[in-house]
Design a protein around this motif. Structure first.
Motif, mmCIF file in Angstrom:
data_model
loop_
_atom_site.group_PDB
_atom_site.id
_atom_site.type_symbol
_atom_site.label_atom_id
_atom_site.label_comp_id
_atom_site.label_asym_id
_atom_site.label_seq_id
_atom_site.Cartn_x
_atom_site.Cartn_y
_atom_site.Cartn_z
ATOM 1 N N LEU A 1 36.319 50.737 33.661
ATOM 2 C CA LEU A 1 37.291 51.711 34.149
ATOM 3 C C LEU A 1 37.588 52.781 33.101
ATOM 4 N N VAL B 1 43.225 52.938 34.039
ATOM 5 C CA VAL B 1 42.706 51.591 33.802
ATOM 6 C C VAL B 1 43.720 50.553 34.269
ATOM 7 N N HIS C 1 43.874 50.266 38.206
ATOM 8 C CA HIS C 1 42.742 49.657 38.925
ATOM 9 C C HIS C 1 42.246 48.349 38.294
#
Length: 315
Positions: free
Chosen positions: A62, A78, A81
């Motif tokens: 990510l 980051v 997700h």
């Protein structure tokens, strides 16, 4: 082979089948524990470490995606997700089993340090190989030593660098990420993937370095089967190579309930039955000796392992 030997071989085959059935059940059980919403009920160190490694892989991917997207709040991206991608990656059985093997290896590494004073990075055999007159061995040992130091640091943090995945696992982890992104993935995802692949070098990873070192040792590789001298990293790589198994399976065989597989693996690698008993006693003091092992030749042990298949392998 006489009747007694046939009976012994049959007993070992049945015991190995039971052990393999246990290995085959690792992934679904581990997947369930990792997905449990109240993971405080499962405080096992191994589960926590596997969860940490998968989460770290998700964060690295990510972060690369955020950089390629040009996101100003990369850490927030980051964070936003990370949990979902971790859960998605946990649906990949081979990745879970690999992380499980790394966690088992580190657990044994720490145990041998506490019980025997075995340095988790620089073992006695590694020291001698660094001073070896053969340049291939000495340089290979230095590179493996540095990689083992990185592994120790990463395990203490419950992390796993993407570059330490095997080539197949690295490729399939990125495919899992693309699947997570779905059909509407942006050009930034492609740019991030290109960058990740361009910087990946399997040959620089710890497992590849240990494999090359074992190969360079040639006939001397059997010396790495003395775990208290070689250290876990080199021991498992040598065991895998000499018994013609995957390294992950060689590591998982070190668990107490896999004593039959470990014994057969050591026998297949060329270790004498008496030495096998000594090693098993050191690793599992409460375990019983493996009946019938002394009557089984190295070739027979190799054939038995081969006929048992590879539990936990790619499905």
């Amino acid at each position: 082979m006489n009747d007694a030997e046939n009976k012994g071989g049959s007993g070992l085959r049945e015991a190995l089948a039971r052990a393999d059935a246990t290995l085959a059940g690792i992934e679904p059980i581990l997947g369930h524990l990792l997905s449990a919403p109240d993971h405080s009920l499962f405080s096992d160190e191994i589960v926590a470490r596997v969860r940490g490694m998968v989460a770290d892989l998700a964060r690295q991917i990510l972060r690369a995606q955020a950089e390629a997207t040009g996101e100003s709040g990369r850490d927030a991206f980051v964070e936003r997700h990370g949990e979902a991608l971790r859960e998605h990656l946990q649906g990949f059985p081979d990745l879970l089993l690999h992380c499980h093997a790394l966690a088992i290896e580190w657990q044994l590494t720490e145990r041998l340090e506490a019980q025997l004073g075995l340095d988790p990075v620089l073992s006695g055999l590694m020291q001698r190989m660094i001073a070896d007159a053969d340049g291939w061995i000495s340089s290979g040992a230095m590179a493996a030593l540095a990689a083992q130091a990185r592994y120790a640091q990463a395990q203490r943090r419950m992390e796993l660098p993407l570059g330490e995945l095997t080539g197949d696992l690295f490729h399939r982890t990125l495919l899992a990420w693309r699947d997570y992104c779905g059909d509407g993935q942006s050009d930034a995802v492609s740019r991030a993937e290109t960058r990740l692949r361009s910087t990946y070098d399997e040959s620089a990873g710890r497992l590849a370095l240990f494999a090359r070192l074992v190969s360079a040792l040639g006939d001397r590789a059997k010396g790495a089967l003395v775990i208290e001298d070689a250290g876990c990293g080199l021991f498992f790589s040598a065991l895998a190579a000499l018994s013609s198994q995957s390294r992950d399976l060689a590591v998982l065989a070190s668990h107490g309930k896999q004593a039959v597989r470990l014994a057969l693996s050591l026998r297949a690698a060329g270790m004498e039955a008496g030495q096998v008993d000594e090693l098993l006693l050191m690793l599992h003091p409460g375990g019983a000796p493996i009946a019938g092992l002394a009557e089984m030749s190295q070739r027979e042990a190799m054939d038995l392992l081969s006929s048992a298949g590879n539990p936990g392998a790619t499905r």
